[in-house]
Motif scaffolding. Sequence first.
Motif, mmCIF file in Angstrom:
data_model
loop_
_atom_site.group_PDB
_atom_site.id
_atom_site.type_symbol
_atom_site.label_atom_id
_atom_site.label_comp_id
_atom_site.label_asym_id
_atom_site.label_seq_id
_atom_site.Cartn_x
_atom_site.Cartn_y
_atom_site.Cartn_z
ATOM 1 N N ILE A 50 0.813 -1.222 0.000
ATOM 2 C CA ILE A 50 0.000 0.000 0.000
ATOM 3 C C ILE A 50 0.843 1.267 0.000
ATOM 4 C CG2 ILE A 50 -1.965 -1.112 1.108
ATOM 5 C CD1 ILE A 50 -1.111 0.246 3.722
ATOM 6 N N ARG A 51 2.156 1.147 -0.088
ATOM 7 C CA ARG A 51 3.017 2.336 -0.089
ATOM 8 C C ARG A 51 2.789 3.225 -1.287
ATOM 9 N NH1 ARG A 51 8.787 0.362 2.177
ATOM 10 N NH2 ARG A 51 8.181 0.489 4.353
ATOM 11 N N TRP A 52 2.307 2.695 -2.367
ATOM 12 C CA TRP A 52 2.100 3.476 -3.587
ATOM 13 C C TRP A 52 0.824 4.316 -3.531
ATOM 14 C CZ3 TRP A 52 -2.346 2.358 -6.254
ATOM 15 C CH2 TRP A 52 -2.968 1.155 -5.939
ATOM 16 N N TRP A 53 -0.095 4.052 -2.578
ATOM 17 C CA TRP A 53 -1.347 4.796 -2.494
ATOM 18 C C TRP A 53 -1.141 6.308 -2.383
ATOM 19 C CZ3 TRP A 53 -5.283 1.927 1.156
ATOM 20 C CH2 TRP A 53 -5.635 0.701 0.579
ATOM 21 N N PRO A 54 -0.297 6.780 -1.464
ATOM 22 C CA PRO A 54 -0.153 8.239 -1.338
ATOM 23 C C PRO A 54 0.391 8.920 -2.592
ATOM 24 C CG PRO A 54 0.691 7.153 0.614
ATOM 25 C CD PRO A 54 0.407 6.089 -0.389
ATOM 26 N N ARG A 55 1.036 8.194 -3.480
ATOM 27 C CA ARG A 55 1.575 8.789 -4.703
ATOM 28 C C ARG A 55 0.561 8.810 -5.840
ATOM 29 N NH1 ARG A 55 6.059 5.631 -2.893
ATOM 30 N NH2 ARG A 55 5.502 3.989 -4.342
ATOM 31 N N GLN A 56 -0.594 8.227 -5.645
ATOM 32 C CA GLN A 56 -1.614 8.173 -6.685
ATOM 33 C C GLN A 56 -2.400 9.483 -6.740
ATOM 34 O OE1 GLN A 56 -1.777 5.575 -8.839
ATOM 35 N NE2 GLN A 56 0.052 4.997 -7.697
ATOM 36 N N GLN A 57 -2.916 9.773 -7.913
ATOM 37 C CA GLN A 57 -3.652 11.009 -8.134
ATOM 38 C C GLN A 57 -4.988 11.008 -7.374
ATOM 39 O OE1 GLN A 57 -4.285 11.751 -12.250
ATOM 40 N NE2 GLN A 57 -4.668 13.927 -11.931
ATOM 41 N N TRP A 58 -5.587 9.865 -7.142
ATOM 42 C CA TRP A 58 -6.874 9.785 -6.473
ATOM 43 C C TRP A 58 -6.756 9.869 -4.949
ATOM 44 C CZ3 TRP A 58 -6.821 5.767 -3.117
ATOM 45 C CH2 TRP A 58 -5.977 4.695 -3.399
ATOM 46 N N TRP A 59 -5.562 9.714 -4.403
ATOM 47 C CA TRP A 59 -5.380 9.650 -2.946
ATOM 48 C C TRP A 59 -5.888 10.902 -2.215
ATOM 49 C CZ3 TRP A 59 -5.004 6.249 0.655
ATOM 50 C CH2 TRP A 59 -4.543 6.601 1.923
ATOM 51 N N GLY A 72 -12.831 12.377 4.762
ATOM 52 C CA GLY A 72 -12.886 13.389 5.822
ATOM 53 C C GLY A 72 -14.218 14.101 5.877
ATOM 54 N N VAL A 73 -14.772 14.435 4.713
ATOM 55 C CA VAL A 73 -16.080 15.107 4.678
ATOM 56 C C VAL A 73 -17.155 14.186 5.226
ATOM 57 C CG1 VAL A 73 -17.864 15.977 3.111
ATOM 58 C CG2 VAL A 73 -15.506 16.719 2.833
ATOM 59 N N ILE A 74 -17.114 12.917 4.840
ATOM 60 C CA ILE A 74 -18.113 11.959 5.346
ATOM 61 C C ILE A 74 -18.009 11.832 6.862
ATOM 62 C CG2 ILE A 74 -18.753 9.514 5.378
ATOM 63 C CD1 ILE A 74 -18.114 9.470 2.368
ATOM 64 N N LEU A 75 -16.783 11.714 7.385
ATOM 65 C CA LEU A 75 -16.611 11.621 8.838
ATOM 66 C C LEU A 75 -17.058 12.903 9.537
ATOM 67 C CD1 LEU A 75 -13.225 9.721 9.179
ATOM 68 C CD2 LEU A 75 -15.516 8.890 9.707
ATOM 69 N N ALA A 76 -16.778 14.068 8.931
ATOM 70 C CA ALA A 76 -17.207 15.335 9.524
ATOM 71 C C ALA A 76 -18.732 15.427 9.552
ATOM 72 C CB ALA A 76 -16.611 16.508 8.752
ATOM 73 N N LEU A 77 -19.393 15.003 8.473
ATOM 74 C CA LEU A 77 -20.862 15.040 8.444
ATOM 75 C C LEU A 77 -21.469 14.070 9.458
ATOM 76 C CD1 LEU A 77 -21.541 15.347 4.606
ATOM 77 C CD2 LEU A 77 -21.827 17.113 6.364
ATOM 78 N N LEU A 78 -20.877 12.886 9.578
ATOM 79 C CA LEU A 78 -21.360 11.931 10.580
ATOM 80 C C LEU A 78 -21.168 12.479 11.996
ATOM 81 C CD1 LEU A 78 -20.163 8.516 9.108
ATOM 82 C CD2 LEU A 78 -22.520 9.320 9.336
ATOM 83 N N TRP A 86 -8.116 13.026 -3.120
ATOM 84 C CA TRP A 86 -9.566 13.077 -3.252
ATOM 85 C C TRP A 86 -10.231 12.048 -2.337
ATOM 86 C CZ3 TRP A 86 -11.709 17.073 -5.447
ATOM 87 C CH2 TRP A 86 -10.967 17.815 -6.357
ATOM 88 N N ALA A 87 -9.665 10.868 -2.263
ATOM 89 C CA ALA A 87 -10.239 9.835 -1.391
ATOM 90 C C ALA A 87 -10.167 10.271 0.071
ATOM 91 C CB ALA A 87 -9.506 8.514 -1.592
ATOM 92 N N LEU A 88 -9.018 10.841 0.461
ATOM 93 C CA LEU A 88 -8.902 11.341 1.837
ATOM 94 C C LEU A 88 -9.890 12.479 2.099
ATOM 95 C CD1 LEU A 88 -5.089 11.386 2.622
ATOM 96 C CD2 LEU A 88 -6.829 9.874 3.538
ATOM 97 N N GLY A 89 -10.038 13.371 1.120
ATOM 98 C CA GLY A 89 -10.973 14.486 1.274
ATOM 99 C C GLY A 89 -12.410 14.019 1.431
#
Length: 189
Positions: free
Chosen positions: A47-56, A64-70, A58-61
């Motif tokens: 999973i080390r390559w995940w942070p280097r991906q372009q979607w990472w 985070g928004v889902i957790l903030a809304l919950l 956005w996925a974190l964002g």
Amino acid sequence: MSRGTLALDRVMTALAGLVLVALGVLGILWWAGRLGSVPDHVDLSGIRWWPRQQWWPWALGVGGVILALLGLRWLLAHLPRRGISVLSLPGSDPEGRLLVAAGPVIDAAADALARTPGVRSARGRVNHDRGRIVAHFDATIERGADLRTVADAADTVTGELQAALERQDLTGLVQLRTAGRNRAMPRVY
């Protein structure tokens, strides 16, 4: 706070506690080497390559928004609920509803309680509590007030409120506070 919110809080707290205890026990067993076929080291190379991906980001964002809304929804569920503003009267049917504004009715009942000797002031509100309708009165009494007189007045006011609203499911709750100092009584010359 509703019963559903309380139940969810209890279930989630119990679940979080069980997960943390299980993780703690597993950590101790892993550290002691008692888990058998579990490796001594954790390999994260997959999973080390995940942070280097372009979607990472956005996925974190989005996460985070889902957790903030919950979290916001959870906080809003814990806000105190406002009282009942409108009560349905008996006689309501599919052809029409009989409604009464709860505020003026409970204010009149609180005023009646405040006229009791020894009661300095009284306020009231109507709430739902565990499936029942509760007329909650907060009364401030003088230090020398006769509690029997105040209790009888509270019973009378609650009974009159039940009769006026034709609601036998209405319960009265009176919370008494003793005034800090007795009021100076007017002098008669």
